[in-house]
Design a protein around this motif. Sequence first.
Motif, PDB file in Angstrom:
ATOM      1  N   VAL A 174       4.482   0.208   4.104  1.00  0.00           N
ATOM      2  CA  VAL A 174       3.457   1.018   5.134  1.00  0.00           C
ATOM      3  C   VAL A 174       2.289   0.851   4.421  1.00  0.00           C
ATOM      4  CG1 VAL A 174       2.239   2.384   6.182  1.00  0.00           C
ATOM      5  CG2 VAL A 174       4.696   1.647   6.869  1.00  0.00           C
ATOM      6  N   GLY A 175       1.273  -0.009   4.299  1.00  0.00           N
ATOM      7  CA  GLY A 175       0.168   0.555   3.221  1.00  0.00           C
ATOM      8  C   GLY A 175      -0.854   0.769   3.548  1.00  0.00           C
ATOM      9  N   HIS A 176      -2.351   1.050   3.655  1.00  0.00           N
ATOM     10  CA  HIS A 176      -3.557   2.042   3.482  1.00  0.00           C
ATOM     11  C   HIS A 176      -4.212   0.961   4.982  1.00  0.00           C
ATOM     12  CE1 HIS A 176      -2.903   5.503   1.475  1.00  0.00           C
ATOM     13  NE2 HIS A 176      -2.212   4.475   0.281  1.00  0.00           N
ATOM     14  N   LEU A 177      -4.616   0.963   5.555  1.00  0.00           N
ATOM     15  CA  LEU A 177      -6.438   0.601   5.941  1.00  0.00           C
ATOM     16  C   LEU A 177      -7.570   0.853   5.108  1.00  0.00           C
ATOM     17  CD1 LEU A 177      -6.313   2.895   9.615  1.00  0.00           C
ATOM     18  CD2 LEU A 177      -5.671   0.081   9.248  1.00  0.00           C
ATOM     19  N   GLU A 178      -8.402  -0.244   5.476  1.00  0.00           N
ATOM     20  CA  GLU A 178      -9.737  -0.937   5.036  1.00  0.00           C
ATOM     21  C   GLU A 178     -10.630   0.412   4.495  1.00  0.00           C
ATOM     22  OE1 GLU A 178     -11.182  -4.573   5.164  1.00  0.00           O
ATOM     23  OE2 GLU A 178      -9.217  -6.098   4.901  1.00  0.00           O
ATOM     24  N   LYS A 194      -4.038   7.415  12.723  1.00  0.00           N
ATOM     25  CA  LYS A 194      -4.321   5.896  13.731  1.00  0.00           C
ATOM     26  C   LYS A 194      -3.490   5.381  14.102  1.00  0.00           C
ATOM     27  CE  LYS A 194      -8.740   6.413  11.209  1.00  0.00           C
ATOM     28  NZ  LYS A 194      -9.772   7.182  11.356  1.00  0.00           N
ATOM     29  N   ASP A 195      -3.874   4.178  14.903  1.00  0.00           N
ATOM     30  CA  ASP A 195      -3.368   3.274  15.890  1.00  0.00           C
ATOM     31  C   ASP A 195      -3.087   2.433  14.931  1.00  0.00           C
ATOM     32  OD1 ASP A 195      -3.485   5.963  18.045  1.00  0.00           O
ATOM     33  OD2 ASP A 195      -5.225   4.100  19.097  1.00  0.00           O
ATOM     34  N   THR A 196      -3.293   1.802  14.296  1.00  0.00           N
ATOM     35  CA  THR A 196      -2.985   0.931  13.955  1.00  0.00           C
ATOM     36  C   THR A 196      -2.520   1.124  12.562  1.00  0.00           C
ATOM     37  OG1 THR A 196      -5.317  -0.821  14.035  1.00  0.00           O
ATOM     38  CG2 THR A 196      -4.191  -1.607  12.223  1.00  0.00           C
ATOM     39  N   VAL A 197      -1.378   0.211  12.083  1.00  0.00           N
ATOM     40  CA  VAL A 197      -0.737   0.088  10.442  1.00  0.00           C
ATOM     41  C   VAL A 197      -0.710  -0.670  10.498  1.00  0.00           C
ATOM     42  CG1 VAL A 197       1.358   1.318   9.979  1.00  0.00           C
ATOM     43  CG2 VAL A 197       0.781   2.280  12.499  1.00  0.00           C
ATOM     44  N   VAL A 198      -0.733  -0.924   8.624  1.00  0.00           N
ATOM     45  CA  VAL A 198      -1.183  -2.051   8.291  1.00  0.00           C
ATOM     46  C   VAL A 198       0.723  -2.170   7.073  1.00  0.00           C
ATOM     47  CG1 VAL A 198      -1.796  -3.269   6.134  1.00  0.00           C
ATOM     48  CG2 VAL A 198      -3.458  -1.752   7.546  1.00  0.00           C
ATOM     49  N   LEU A 199       0.993  -3.851   7.821  1.00  0.00           N
ATOM     50  CA  LEU A 199       2.444  -3.707   6.790  1.00  0.00           C
ATOM     51  C   LEU A 199       2.693  -4.427   5.308  1.00  0.00           C
ATOM     52  CD1 LEU A 199       4.821  -4.021  10.018  1.00  0.00           C
ATOM     53  CD2 LEU A 199       3.918  -1.760   8.159  1.00  0.00           C
ATOM     54  N   ARG A 229       1.123 -11.976   3.150  1.00  0.00           N
ATOM     55  CA  ARG A 229       0.927 -10.249   2.330  1.00  0.00           C
ATOM     56  C   ARG A 229       0.923  -9.482   3.473  1.00  0.00           C
ATOM     57  NH1 ARG A 229       0.923  -8.786  -3.201  1.00  0.00           N
ATOM     58  NH2 ARG A 229      -0.343  -6.936  -3.376  1.00  0.00           N
ATOM     59  N   GLN A 230       0.077  -9.778   4.747  1.00  0.00           N
ATOM     60  CA  GLN A 230      -0.074  -8.535   5.368  1.00  0.00           C
ATOM     61  C   GLN A 230       0.163  -8.619   6.463  1.00  0.00           C
ATOM     62  OE1 GLN A 230      -4.184  -6.731   5.730  1.00  0.00           O
ATOM     63  NE2 GLN A 230      -3.177  -5.190   3.106  1.00  0.00           N
ATOM     64  N   THR A 231       0.341  -7.916   7.435  1.00  0.00           N
ATOM     65  CA  THR A 231      -0.010  -8.082   9.028  1.00  0.00           C
ATOM     66  C   THR A 231      -0.337  -6.846   9.861  1.00  0.00           C
ATOM     67  OG1 THR A 231       1.060  -8.731  11.022  1.00  0.00           O
ATOM     68  CG2 THR A 231       1.949  -7.926   9.123  1.00  0.00           C
ATOM     69  N   MET A 232      -0.840  -6.044  10.813  1.00  0.00           N
ATOM     70  CA  MET A 232      -0.538  -5.200  11.639  1.00  0.00           C
ATOM     71  C   MET A 232      -0.555  -5.106  12.638  1.00  0.00           C
ATOM     72  SD  MET A 232      -4.957  -4.970  10.536  1.00  0.00           S
ATOM     73  CE  MET A 232      -5.216  -4.343   8.635  1.00  0.00           C
ATOM     74  N   ILE A 233      -0.077  -3.837  12.974  1.00  0.00           N
ATOM     75  CA  ILE A 233       0.297  -3.646  14.365  1.00  0.00           C
ATOM     76  C   ILE A 233      -0.285  -2.561  14.963  1.00  0.00           C
ATOM     77  CG2 ILE A 233       2.705  -4.493  13.808  1.00  0.00           C
ATOM     78  CD1 ILE A 233       3.717  -1.726  13.438  1.00  0.00           C
ATOM     79  N   ASN A 234       0.395  -1.945  16.116  1.00  0.00           N
ATOM     80  CA  ASN A 234      -0.323  -0.969  16.914  1.00  0.00           C
ATOM     81  C   ASN A 234       0.881  -0.117  16.972  1.00  0.00           C
ATOM     82  OD1 ASN A 234      -1.013   1.052  19.149  1.00  0.00           O
ATOM     83  ND2 ASN A 234      -3.044  -0.677  18.911  1.00  0.00           N
ATOM     84  N   ARG A 235       0.833   1.033  16.750  1.00  0.00           N
ATOM     85  CA  ARG A 235       1.462   1.892  16.687  1.00  0.00           C
ATOM     86  C   ARG A 235       2.111   2.647  18.553  1.00  0.00           C
ATOM     87  NH1 ARG A 235       2.283   5.781  13.167  1.00  0.00           N
ATOM     88  NH2 ARG A 235      -0.013   5.448  11.356  1.00  0.00           N
ATOM     89  N   LYS A 236       0.997   2.229  19.093  1.00  0.00           N
ATOM     90  CA  LYS A 236       1.051   3.015  20.727  1.00  0.00           C
ATOM     91  C   LYS A 236       1.668   1.955  21.827  1.00  0.00           C
ATOM     92  CE  LYS A 236      -2.195   7.140  20.527  1.00  0.00           C
ATOM     93  NZ  LYS A 236      -3.719   7.463  21.013  1.00  0.00           N
ATOM     94  N   ASP A 237       1.087   1.146  21.159  1.00  0.00           N
ATOM     95  CA  ASP A 237       1.429  -0.400  22.224  1.00  0.00           C
ATOM     96  C   ASP A 237       2.334  -1.580  21.326  1.00  0.00           C
ATOM     97  OD1 ASP A 237       2.082  -1.729  24.468  1.00  0.00           O
ATOM     98  OD2 ASP A 237      -0.200  -2.178  24.118  1.00  0.00           O
ATOM     99  N   HIS A 238       3.189  -1.941  20.377  1.00  0.00           N
ATOM    100  CA  HIS A 238       3.817  -2.407  19.894  1.00  0.00           C
ATOM    101  C   HIS A 238       4.586  -3.114  20.711  1.00  0.00           C
ATOM    102  CE1 HIS A 238       5.827  -4.551  16.464  1.00  0.00           C
ATOM    103  NE2 HIS A 238       6.448  -4.161  16.546  1.00  0.00           N
ATOM    104  N   ARG A 239       4.831  -4.853  20.053  1.00  0.00           N
ATOM    105  CA  ARG A 239       4.798  -5.691  21.029  1.00  0.00           C
ATOM    106  C   ARG A 239       5.386  -6.703  19.941  1.00  0.00           C
ATOM    107  NH1 ARG A 239       2.525  -6.322  26.691  1.00  0.00           N
ATOM    108  NH2 ARG A 239       2.373  -3.792  26.402  1.00  0.00           N
TER     109      ARG A 239
END
Length: 382
Positions: A302-306, A320-325, A337-347
């Motif tokens: 898990v990474g940091h947001l910009e 935050k709702d957005t999680v950086v992987l 290298r990177q993708t983002m997901i929504n921790r509240k509504d992940h699918r």
Amino acid sequence: MLFFLISCFSVILLSKSLAKPLMKSDWRLLSPWFWRELSSFLVSWFQKGGLVIRPLKQKMSFGSKPANTEKEKISLLDLPDLTLECILEKLSPAGLCNMAGVCSSLRDRCTSDHLWEKHMKQKWGRVIGDVAKREWQWHLVSRQRSSLMNNKKQTGFFWSLYSCWPFSWSERKTESNTEPRSSLPVDSIMAWYVSLESGKFWFPAQVYNRENGHVGFMLSCYDAQLSYDSRTDTFRARYSPHGRRMVEENISWERLRAPAVDTPSHVLHNSDCLHDLKPGDHIEIQWRRNKEFPYGWWYGVVGHLESCGRNEHHCLCLYKDTVVLEFNQYPTGSRWRQTMINRKDHREVGNEADGFYGGIRKIYKEEEISMWKSLWPRHALE
């Protein structure tokens, strides 16, 4: 030698009992130690050929001459039960199978589940999981149904296992004029162990860096059906029929694991850790090339947001709702290298160009993290 040892011990006990009555507590302290040491001595003696395995004691007929006691050797069945049990516990799987072929009495003892549980756990515990156990039970049910439909008996099952054991066998000493019989339950731990060892049972597990570490699968783990090859101490793997079907040979033990979760490879994993993810956490995420392919598990962090200053004392990424992987095996600027997901509504998210990301599991155990780090590529992937 054995009679001398036992006789000396008996004399000591007798002298002790005359001087002072031997309490039950003394027996509890003395007996286990004595029988453990005696069993170690007997195992060593047996390996040197000093102990003869006789199936049954020969009875003297009326009027026959007494045997020469000096040349008479001791049978395992003459030993106390506790001593014999200690000896059997020290035997290897091949030794237990050899001993089981001697007579019905030793067969019943040597095929007991409690003797094989230790061997099963020591050799197969790391790669055999709940999925493989269910597969074995289904295999047994299918075998029984097939036998009933074909009206066949399973009395020869033990000896079929005996003949397929991959080790070299010593000559079996059985009762003369006696046909070998089987009483081994097909659902015993021994039967499962021998089926795994012989390579006849293909079991489900997961393979790290499939296809011999192909660059397209680095730091991933995929479901496969595996068969053991005892000659090379390696495995063969059959991967999912969906997508590119293939068989991989010579897979080492280090590249295998039991499935971390019970989620099938074509099913989206139910992520239950999303609200706990914070920068620095180690994760595995499902990924597949397209909708027809099975998921594989890919390692990331898990990474940091910009917008975050990357200061651990002021980091708000956890809220935050957005999680950086991040997948740091790929160079900066790579689309992998990177993708983002929504921790509240992940699918499942993604597209045909970049693939599809599925469920996430957080890695808590240090041994799992160390395993992934040991597979890290020497150079950044393209």
